[in-house]
Design an enzyme around this catalytic site. Sequence first.
Site, PDB file in Angstrom:
ATOM      1  N   ILE A  26      37.022  30.160  43.042  1.00  0.00           N
ATOM      2  CA  ILE A  26      36.621  31.207  42.094  1.00  0.00           C
ATOM      3  C   ILE A  26      36.796  32.546  42.809  1.00  0.00           C
ATOM      4  O   ILE A  26      35.900  33.029  43.483  1.00  0.00           O
ATOM      5  CB  ILE A  26      35.166  31.008  41.599  1.00  0.00           C
ATOM      6  CG1 ILE A  26      35.019  29.627  40.937  1.00  0.00           C
ATOM      7  CG2 ILE A  26      34.799  32.114  40.597  1.00  0.00           C
ATOM      8  CD1 ILE A  26      33.656  29.369  40.302  1.00  0.00           C
ATOM      9  N   HIS A  27      37.992  33.129  42.686  1.00  0.00           N
ATOM     10  CA  HIS A  27      38.276  34.387  43.369  1.00  0.00           C
ATOM     11  C   HIS A  27      38.076  35.571  42.429  1.00  0.00           C
ATOM     12  O   HIS A  27      37.627  35.395  41.289  1.00  0.00           O
ATOM     13  CB  HIS A  27      39.676  34.360  43.982  1.00  0.00           C
ATOM     14  CG  HIS A  27      40.781  34.129  43.007  1.00  0.00           C
ATOM     15  ND1 HIS A  27      41.087  32.888  42.508  1.00  0.00           N
ATOM     16  CD2 HIS A  27      41.633  34.992  42.430  1.00  0.00           C
ATOM     17  CE1 HIS A  27      42.104  33.000  41.666  1.00  0.00           C
ATOM     18  NE2 HIS A  27      42.449  34.263  41.592  1.00  0.00           N
ATOM     19  N   ALA A  28      38.391  36.756  42.927  1.00  0.00           N
ATOM     20  CA  ALA A  28      38.039  37.989  42.214  1.00  0.00           C
ATOM     21  C   ALA A  28      38.499  38.003  40.755  1.00  0.00           C
ATOM     22  O   ALA A  28      37.741  38.338  39.860  1.00  0.00           O
ATOM     23  CB  ALA A  28      38.613  39.185  42.959  1.00  0.00           C
TER      24      ALA A  28
END
Lengths: 551, 86
Positions: free
Chosen positions: B14-16
């Site tokens: 779950i990245h930016a």
Amino acid sequence: MILIQGKGVSTGVTKGKLYLFQRQDTTIHKAPAEDIGQEKARIAEAQQKSIEQLEALVEKAREEAGEESAMLFETHAMFTEDEDYVEAIMDMLEEEGCCAEYAVQTAGEQFADMFAQMDDEYMKARASDIRDVTQRILNNLLGVAEGGIDSDEPVVLAADDLAPSETLQLDKSKILGFVTQGGSGNSHTAILARTMGIPAICGVGDALKPEYNGRTAYIDGETGQVVLDPDELTLAGLQDKYQKQQEMRALLQEMKGQPDVTLDGKELMLYCNIGSPEDIAAVQANDGQGVGLFRSEFLYLAAEDYPTEEEQFQAYKAAAAAMDGKRVVIRTLDIGADKQVDYFGLNKEENPAMGLRAIRICLNRPEVFRTQLRALYRASAYGKIAIMFPMITSVWEVKECRRACTSVMAELTKEGIPFNADTEIGIMIETPASIFMAADLAKLVDFFSIGTNDLTQYTLACDRQCNDLGKFFDPHHPAVLRAIKHATDAAHEAGIWIGICGELAGDISLLPTFLAIGIDELSVSPSVVLPLRAELRKSIAKTCTLERLEG
Amino acid sequence: MKEFDYIVNDELGIHARPAGQLAKLAKGYADTVITITKGDKTVKATQLMKLMNLCVKQGATVTVKVEGPQEEEAFAEVQKFFNDNL
């Protein structure tokens, strides 16, 4: 009419609003808040302004740079709005009863730290995004404009003097010319102006008054004059000059694509000096045939800590790839002397020009050197990179540099990382010692490049930073020219090429002398390539003489 | 309350970018609360930085809970979001 006389250090005529450079003082002190409610309102206002700026950037990026870059600013905007982030700032404000700036900085740094400590490379790197967001809010709180120039239209930038790290952060698209109170022809502002091909005048002193801020001025880089409210005669003269300059520029455009060769067939390599990968655009616009000097200092000067191998690799790779197979000579770290970097923790020296600088620092700190060499060799797989070591005085230094290169290549081979094992290695010839030792040094390297700024300073015992030396500081001094001849003969004896990357290379009046000496390459500010090419193509090498070497 | 477990498939976790999109989505439901749980930590989907700070990597399992008046609608949208983007 107000006429200010300075020293023209980059030619050209331009007209624009004078803009006094505001030094960005971002050191923040913990001050008690007078009114917490008011400080909260200031933060909310700065936050709102940041979001608006970021939304504008999203649009701009979407049009000019694509979706990926737009998304970055969108994320920044969301960070700015993040409820926990804002809450932490407001809590800090209430608990500490401090000013808005301190609350933003401290809470922002806590959040950045939280990311920096995560066990994931991607998330760690997000700390810099948070710092960026925090800095934006701080800038809005402090009323500091981005890029140092708070103006919609391009301006003539006026300052006391500009530090190298300051010139790096300037928004160059907003600068028409420079006027500085201090500085000299060798100061960084002057070099930057010549790279950009815009006029610059230095050494105007107190004649430049703060109340001139915002007034329209003409600056003439040839005469060194700054003119406000010109009378009719002066105005006509300036406009005529401006007109001629535009015509000349059009004429020079015809030189693009023409080979660098004299009428009698002597070829010369006309390369460019650059300070960052961004300058490649100027190299290409001016049809430079390579990069003869890429100053790697920008990576160190613009940072607050040692730049990582990856950061350096990306910068070198970008330059090498953009030059598409043309030679890119990258000079290893050359700090010390007039270029200071705090995190190196170097001792203050009485006479830094002769102190611990450039290759001396690298040889004393193998880890710093190794990181840069690894980045350079990794980048060598993506273009024609050549590595150049500055401030060489002795044979053993070159041997030690070569050993460092060999060991880095062995590491990369072991790790299976591609690089070019035939990467050229060269040295700067800029000390009298290297002139005397040239024959021995030439056997150890693939090329020489003469740094005339330092060579002149050391040969004539004239400090580059000293403005009072006047006629004593003579870059055309026969001693300097004889030194160049001596190094050239030694290089050719050993079968290697030799160039000049100092400011003297761009001195068109010396072109016949350099042709007579037999120089193979001249590396100059991008804006000088076309005028130099025009002159070269009119020259006859056979008729050039060494008369300037006579005492 | 409705909930589902999800194994993150995205290479970066779950990245930016998805975290930002998810926060935006969650903000659209004023009174319905969407939470993400990993291990013993729970954050609201609107808490962008805290969500990223969970450090959900590829292969990790998260529990997504939805509670509130627009439960059905929000649940469907969030589930689709995870399937499409993560």
